[in-house]
Design a protein around this motif. Sequence first.
Motif, PDB file in Angstrom:
ATOM      1  N   MET A   1      -6.375   3.095 -12.879  1.00  0.00           N
ATOM      2  CA  MET A   1      -5.455   2.033 -13.157  1.00  0.00           C
ATOM      3  C   MET A   1      -5.958   0.510 -12.812  1.00  0.00           C
ATOM      4  SD  MET A   1      -1.906   1.472 -10.703  1.00  0.00           S
ATOM      5  CE  MET A   1      -1.069   2.984 -11.482  1.00  0.00           C
ATOM      6  N   SER A   2      -5.650  -0.242 -13.734  1.00  0.00           N
ATOM      7  CA  SER A   2      -6.103  -1.744 -13.256  1.00  0.00           C
ATOM      8  C   SER A   2      -5.280  -2.266 -12.405  1.00  0.00           C
ATOM      9  CB  SER A   2      -6.036  -2.594 -14.828  1.00  0.00           C
ATOM     10  OG  SER A   2      -4.511  -2.446 -15.188  1.00  0.00           O
ATOM     11  N   GLN A   3      -5.736  -3.180 -11.681  1.00  0.00           N
ATOM     12  CA  GLN A   3      -5.094  -3.998 -10.502  1.00  0.00           C
ATOM     13  C   GLN A   3      -5.220  -5.502 -10.876  1.00  0.00           C
ATOM     14  OE1 GLN A   3      -5.905  -3.673  -6.472  1.00  0.00           O
ATOM     15  NE2 GLN A   3      -7.195  -1.747  -7.027  1.00  0.00           N
ATOM     16  N   LYS A   4      -3.852  -6.011 -10.458  1.00  0.00           N
ATOM     17  CA  LYS A   4      -3.757  -7.716 -10.535  1.00  0.00           C
ATOM     18  C   LYS A   4      -4.407  -8.078  -9.373  1.00  0.00           C
ATOM     19  CE  LYS A   4       0.703  -7.909 -13.144  1.00  0.00           C
ATOM     20  NZ  LYS A   4       1.113  -6.256 -13.112  1.00  0.00           N
ATOM     21  N   VAL A   5      -4.783  -9.270  -9.528  1.00  0.00           N
ATOM     22  CA  VAL A   5      -5.585 -10.001  -8.302  1.00  0.00           C
ATOM     23  C   VAL A   5      -4.440 -10.713  -7.548  1.00  0.00           C
ATOM     24  CG1 VAL A   5      -7.261 -11.650  -7.731  1.00  0.00           C
ATOM     25  CG2 VAL A   5      -7.946 -10.176  -9.668  1.00  0.00           C
ATOM     26  N   ILE A   6      -4.444 -10.347  -6.383  1.00  0.00           N
ATOM     27  CA  ILE A   6      -3.571 -10.979  -5.429  1.00  0.00           C
ATOM     28  C   ILE A   6      -4.068 -12.263  -4.792  1.00  0.00           C
ATOM     29  CG2 ILE A   6      -2.030 -10.713  -3.370  1.00  0.00           C
ATOM     30  CD1 ILE A   6      -2.420  -7.658  -3.640  1.00  0.00           C
ATOM     31  N   GLY A   7      -3.400 -13.249  -4.945  1.00  0.00           N
ATOM     32  CA  GLY A   7      -3.877 -14.612  -4.243  1.00  0.00           C
ATOM     33  C   GLY A   7      -3.112 -14.920  -3.198  1.00  0.00           C
ATOM     34  N   LEU A   8      -3.703 -14.907  -1.878  1.00  0.00           N
ATOM     35  CA  LEU A   8      -3.023 -14.730  -0.489  1.00  0.00           C
ATOM     36  C   LEU A   8      -3.447 -16.388  -0.087  1.00  0.00           C
ATOM     37  CD1 LEU A   8      -4.759 -11.643   0.550  1.00  0.00           C
ATOM     38  CD2 LEU A   8      -2.036 -12.011   0.200  1.00  0.00           C
ATOM     39  N   ILE A   9      -2.312 -16.982   0.301  1.00  0.00           N
ATOM     40  CA  ILE A   9      -2.416 -18.431   0.825  1.00  0.00           C
ATOM     41  C   ILE A   9      -2.264 -17.987   2.535  1.00  0.00           C
ATOM     42  CG2 ILE A   9      -1.586 -20.680   1.253  1.00  0.00           C
ATOM     43  CD1 ILE A   9      -0.576 -20.184  -1.704  1.00  0.00           C
ATOM     44  N   GLY A  10      -3.282 -18.111   3.034  1.00  0.00           N
ATOM     45  CA  GLY A  10      -3.095 -17.613   4.422  1.00  0.00           C
ATOM     46  C   GLY A  10      -3.995 -18.687   5.537  1.00  0.00           C
ATOM     47  N   GLY A  11      -4.018 -18.074   6.790  1.00  0.00           N
ATOM     48  CA  GLY A  11      -4.475 -18.764   7.822  1.00  0.00           C
ATOM     49  C   GLY A  11      -3.366 -19.592   8.663  1.00  0.00           C
ATOM     50  N   MET A  12      -2.203 -19.342   8.497  1.00  0.00           N
ATOM     51  CA  MET A  12      -1.027 -19.590   9.219  1.00  0.00           C
ATOM     52  C   MET A  12      -0.382 -18.720   9.764  1.00  0.00           C
ATOM     53  SD  MET A  12      -0.090 -22.231   5.879  1.00  0.00           S
ATOM     54  CE  MET A  12      -0.175 -20.812   4.615  1.00  0.00           C
ATOM     55  N   SER A  13      -0.681 -17.825  10.906  1.00  0.00           N
ATOM     56  CA  SER A  13      -2.093 -18.231  11.296  1.00  0.00           C
ATOM     57  C   SER A  13      -2.875 -17.145  10.689  1.00  0.00           C
ATOM     58  CB  SER A  13      -1.875 -18.042  13.037  1.00  0.00           C
ATOM     59  OG  SER A  13      -1.637 -16.765  13.344  1.00  0.00           O
ATOM     60  N   TRP A  14      -4.242 -17.224  11.336  1.00  0.00           N
ATOM     61  CA  TRP A  14      -5.074 -16.195  10.648  1.00  0.00           C
ATOM     62  C   TRP A  14      -4.594 -14.748  11.255  1.00  0.00           C
ATOM     63  CZ3 TRP A  14      -7.971 -13.186  13.808  1.00  0.00           C
ATOM     64  CH2 TRP A  14      -8.172 -13.237  15.133  1.00  0.00           C
ATOM     65  N   GLU A  15      -4.155 -14.632  12.388  1.00  0.00           N
ATOM     66  CA  GLU A  15      -3.785 -13.285  12.958  1.00  0.00           C
ATOM     67  C   GLU A  15      -2.907 -12.702  12.218  1.00  0.00           C
ATOM     68  OE1 GLU A  15      -5.108 -15.542  16.863  1.00  0.00           O
ATOM     69  OE2 GLU A  15      -3.904 -16.305  15.061  1.00  0.00           O
TER      70      GLU A  15
END
Length: 234
Positions: A1-15
């Motif tokens: 199965m192919s997967q879409k690429v998830i774009g994660l905007i993070g660091g708010m916070s890194w925990e």
Amino acid sequence: MSQKVIGLIGGMSWESSAEYYRVVNERVRDRLGGLHSARCLMWSFDFAEVEALQHAGRWDAAAALMVEAAQRLERSGADFLVICTNTMHRMADEVQAAVGIPLLHIADPTAERIRAAGMRRVGLLGTAFTMEQEFYRGRLRDRHGLEVLVPGDEDRALVHRVIYDELVQGRVEPASRQAHKEVIAHLVERGAEAVILGCTEIMLLVRPEDSPVPLYDTTVIHAEAAVDLALTGP
């Protein structure tokens, strides 16, 4: 199965971003088996910069940072975006307008699960921005028909303080857990059928056994919805 690429905007916070990364990879492995893991990209902010803009009320500057992060991820090959924080969904519309790929809004899968469980009146815990401003509870109300209860003034101040002074700094204090149990109890007394943990750090502190009603952890729900989207379609 192919997967879409998830774009994660993070660091708010890194925990909490680390929890997103863990959950999306675990769920992909659960779904596909073997050695499978998620195809994802993450842009991670220096949260001190973002927090300073939040508390100065400089939301336009914060939005510009979010748009830049979204565009970086789009250029790098993300198929859709996930903002790994509830509060910064304040600029979700600006982010979506600046890119040509979809943004998976954190409130939508959360609300869908609550409605599927037959509930309509929910308590909301989060930063003061999330609890008090319309960008989040208004979406729950207007798009999903939920009645949203927020804590009283003192309880809101407590929840906000614990997020910024403790949780985003990696501190989990027993006294704060007890205080949150009392905040939840106050919401239940007012008729809340469930409580949304509407800050991606609160799940580090509050556990299911701390509440007499179901808790909806937006971190896990959002991450699982991202995997659903990544594994569907061409």
